[in-house]
Design a protein around this motif. Structure first.
Motif, PDB file in Angstrom:
ATOM      1  N   GLN B  85     -19.838   1.377 -33.166  1.00  0.00           N
ATOM      2  CA  GLN B  85     -21.223   1.831 -33.305  1.00  0.00           C
ATOM      3  C   GLN B  85     -21.789   1.548 -34.693  1.00  0.00           C
ATOM      4  O   GLN B  85     -23.000   1.426 -34.853  1.00  0.00           O
ATOM      5  CB  GLN B  85     -21.355   3.303 -32.921  1.00  0.00           C
ATOM      6  N   SER B  86     -20.916   1.375 -35.687  1.00  0.00           N
ATOM      7  CA  SER B  86     -21.437   1.095 -37.035  1.00  0.00           C
ATOM      8  C   SER B  86     -22.003  -0.320 -37.135  1.00  0.00           C
ATOM      9  O   SER B  86     -22.575  -0.697 -38.146  1.00  0.00           O
ATOM     10  CB  SER B  86     -20.339   1.282 -38.077  1.00  0.00           C
ATOM     11  N   HIS B  87     -21.860  -1.097 -36.062  1.00  0.00           N
ATOM     12  CA  HIS B  87     -22.422  -2.450 -36.043  1.00  0.00           C
ATOM     13  C   HIS B  87     -23.873  -2.446 -35.580  1.00  0.00           C
ATOM     14  O   HIS B  87     -24.500  -3.493 -35.510  1.00  0.00           O
ATOM     15  CB  HIS B  87     -21.612  -3.367 -35.115  1.00  0.00           C
ATOM     16  N   VAL B  88     -24.373  -1.270 -35.226  1.00  0.00           N
ATOM     17  CA  VAL B  88     -25.751  -1.159 -34.721  1.00  0.00           C
ATOM     18  C   VAL B  88     -26.639  -0.568 -35.815  1.00  0.00           C
ATOM     19  O   VAL B  88     -26.450   0.578 -36.212  1.00  0.00           O
ATOM     20  CB  VAL B  88     -25.805  -0.278 -33.457  1.00  0.00           C
ATOM     21  N   ILE B  89     -27.578  -1.376 -36.302  1.00  0.00           N
ATOM     22  CA  ILE B  89     -28.505  -0.938 -37.355  1.00  0.00           C
ATOM     23  C   ILE B  89     -29.873  -0.724 -36.718  1.00  0.00           C
ATOM     24  O   ILE B  89     -30.363  -1.608 -36.004  1.00  0.00           O
ATOM     25  CB  ILE B  89     -28.655  -2.032 -38.443  1.00  0.00           C
ATOM     26  N   TRP B  90     -30.492   0.413 -36.985  1.00  0.00           N
ATOM     27  CA  TRP B  90     -31.851   0.639 -36.480  1.00  0.00           C
ATOM     28  C   TRP B  90     -32.858  -0.102 -37.347  1.00  0.00           C
ATOM     29  O   TRP B  90     -32.789  -0.044 -38.582  1.00  0.00           O
ATOM     30  CB  TRP B  90     -32.206   2.135 -36.494  1.00  0.00           C
TER      31      TRP B  90
END
Lengths: 135, 405
Positions: B85-90
């Motif tokens: 999930q840390s690969h997903v940047i808003w």
């Protein structure tokens, strides 16, 4: 129906557009009006005469005689040519002072053309009004 | 059994209205999709029951908001099969995601390096790279679609040992053509280039697996996939995100600040300065849940069948130029010689049919096609065959009305 400039009398245009009861009727009236607009020549369609801010190409030319302003205009889009017929009928032969006193936005709205007055880039009527006022 | 759009159309209350006394026919889905009730409910629920700033307060509401916010990151990660999930940047959308990468990689570029894009790109995946090239002395190169809408059989020579970045759309927003992504990405990786895929037009239609694509970055916008506006995603592999210098700094993205120096936070927070678009994140997760609950491939087959139906009806008519493919696309992009697309659009609008007329933020592609713009009807899962036929009927009426002969 047409005067010496090949343009319809304002009263007819006003009546035609005000009789429209739907967006479709306005569309058809503008198509009909568009056919009365004398087209500009290739030489007149210069970059200088182009109105910036319209997605369809619009050209506007003004000639002043004894303080009275005469306009010619053209567009590559048919509905815009219809709008130009209506618009120019409002300002044709007037002085700059007269034109600047007019509320052209309100007058176009009275002709059922409000939907052409949004600031959307699709229709540059506001840009044309601006050019008419500053040309 | 074929998909029936009435099974979910009732979830989109906005569609049940009239436009100028005609049933609203919304076919501008490539610009933005409508939002289903679960998305609207999720946004309202956020404000009604757990609105608070995230990651900060230690109180009941803040904990709830933070939990839901980070759960949403999990939802999006699994939606695109990101490993962590840390690969997903808003971001606020695909545009901001691309800019984040373009600014973040600037420190790695040198004069003479090459940035390669395709001729199908939306301005969002063109201008940031062009400006990056201006700033660094790198060269922007274009891998072109040929004039008949095909890719050259051999395009590997566009990828050179100077190619540092390869950025390509998955599907053209303007004409619905897909890129042979996997082959292109392979070439780019062989040259050691960073790879970015613009998935803005793909996510609403195709199941996405970033691990199969194996690109360094994948970007998309929420509002084109039944989610809210103002929220988008930058996915990146760990090493690719790690090398990005943050192009926005401020609160949230820091671990420790003194007047002399700042220690940045870890991923994903390092690239998320400021209070995030919390309601957007919550709404986007609801949009993913909505899509996950559908049989995605049958939705896609339905959307493609609508586009193919329109293509085959209009193709027969003659006098209509169609730029989108006959099959395997969810939109139809066309023009009619000697009739302005804005005139066609105005008549369609007067009949309640919403499409897009314009250059679709792709001026160079329009120049290549030799048109100022096209008229585009783009389909979503809630569109019906009646709507596809209505578009054709009204367009043909418009052509009749506008033809001078």
């Amino acid at each position: 129906m047409t005067d010496s400039l090949g343009q319809q009398k304002p009263v007819n245009i006003k009546a035609q557009l005000q009789a429209c009861r739907s967006k479709e009727e306005t569309f058809k009236a503008l198509v009909t009006l568009s056919k009365t607009l004398p087209r500009l020549s290739v030489e007149e369609k210069t970059e200088d005469n182009k109105v910036k801010g319209c997605e369809s190409a619009v050209w506007l030319i003004m000639e002043e005689n004894d303080g009275l302003r005469h306009f010619k205009a053209d567009s590559d889009a048919k509905l815009m040519r219809g709008v130009l017929v209506a618009l120019l009928s409002l300002v044709e032969g007037k002085t700059l002072a007269d034109i600047q006193q007019m509320d052209l936005k309100a007058e176009l709205a009275e002709l059922n053309l409000s939907s052409y007055l949004t600031s959307s880039r699709t229709n540059g009527v506001l840009a044309i009004l601006n050019k008419i006022n500053t040309i | 059994m074929a998909f029936d759009p009435s099974s979910l159309r009732h979830l989109f209350p906005i569609l049940a209205q009239s436009a100028y006394d005609h049933p609203l026919t919304y076919l501008d889905n490539a610009a933005t999709t409508q939002k289903p009730l679960p998305v609207l409910d999720a946004i309202q629920d956020y404000y009604r029951s757990f609105n608070a700033n995230v990651h900060r307060g230690a109180h009941f509401l803040s904990d709830r908001a933070t939990n839901r916010f980070e759960q949403a990151r999990d939802t999006i990660a699994s939606f695109i099969n990101a490993p962590e999930q840390s690969h997903v940047i808003w971001t606020k959308g695909a545009t901001e995601a691309i800019n984040t990468v373009a600014f973040g990689l600037e420190h790695l570029l040198e004069k003479g390096d090459e940035i390669l894009i395709t001729s199908l790109e939306h301005h969002a995946n063109l201008v940031p790279w062009q400006q990056l090239a201006f700033r660094t002395g790198a060269r922007l190169r274009i891998l072109p679609l040929t004039s008949n809408g095909k890719w050259e059989p051999e395009f590997s020579h566009y990828f050179t040992d100077r190619t540092r970045i390869f950025a390509a759309t998955q599907i053209s927003n303007a004409i619905g053509v897909s890129t042979p992504l996997q082959t292109m990405l392979d070439h780019a990786k062989q040259q050691g280039a960073f790879t970015l895929v613009d998935g803005a037009q793909a996510v609403a239609h195709y199941p996405i697996d970033v691990q199969i694509l194996d690109c360094d970055f994948y970007v998309f916008s929420g509002h084109k996939m039944y989610g809210p506006t103002g929220i988008g995603v930058l996915y990146g592999k760990s090493h690719a995100l790690e090398v990005l210098l943050p192009y926005q700094t401020g609160g949230e993205m820091v671990r420790h600040v003194s007047y002399q120096a700042t220690e940045f936070n870890v991923l994903p927070y390092r690239l998320e300065a400021g209070t995030p678009h919390i309601e957007g994140v919550i709404g986007l997760a609801a949009a993913c849940d909505f899509l996950n609950a559908q049989d995605r491939l049958s939705l896609l087959a339905w959307e493609q069948s609508l586009a193919t139906h329109v293509y085959s009806r209009l193709h027969k008519e003659g006098g209509i130029e169609i730029y989108s493919p006959e099959k395997n696309t969810t939109l139809v992009s066309l023009s009619v010689p000697n009739i302005h697309i804005l005139d066609l659009n105005a008549y369609l609008d007067s009949q309640g049919v919403a499409v897009r007329a314009g250059s679709h933020c792709a001026h160079p592609l329009m120049a290549q096609l030799g048109v100022a713009g096209t008229l585009r009807a783009s389909f979503a899962c809630y569109n019906t065959m009646e709507e596809a036929n209505r578009f054709c009927d009204v367009l043909l009426e418009a052509i009749d009305l506008l033809n001078d002969e």
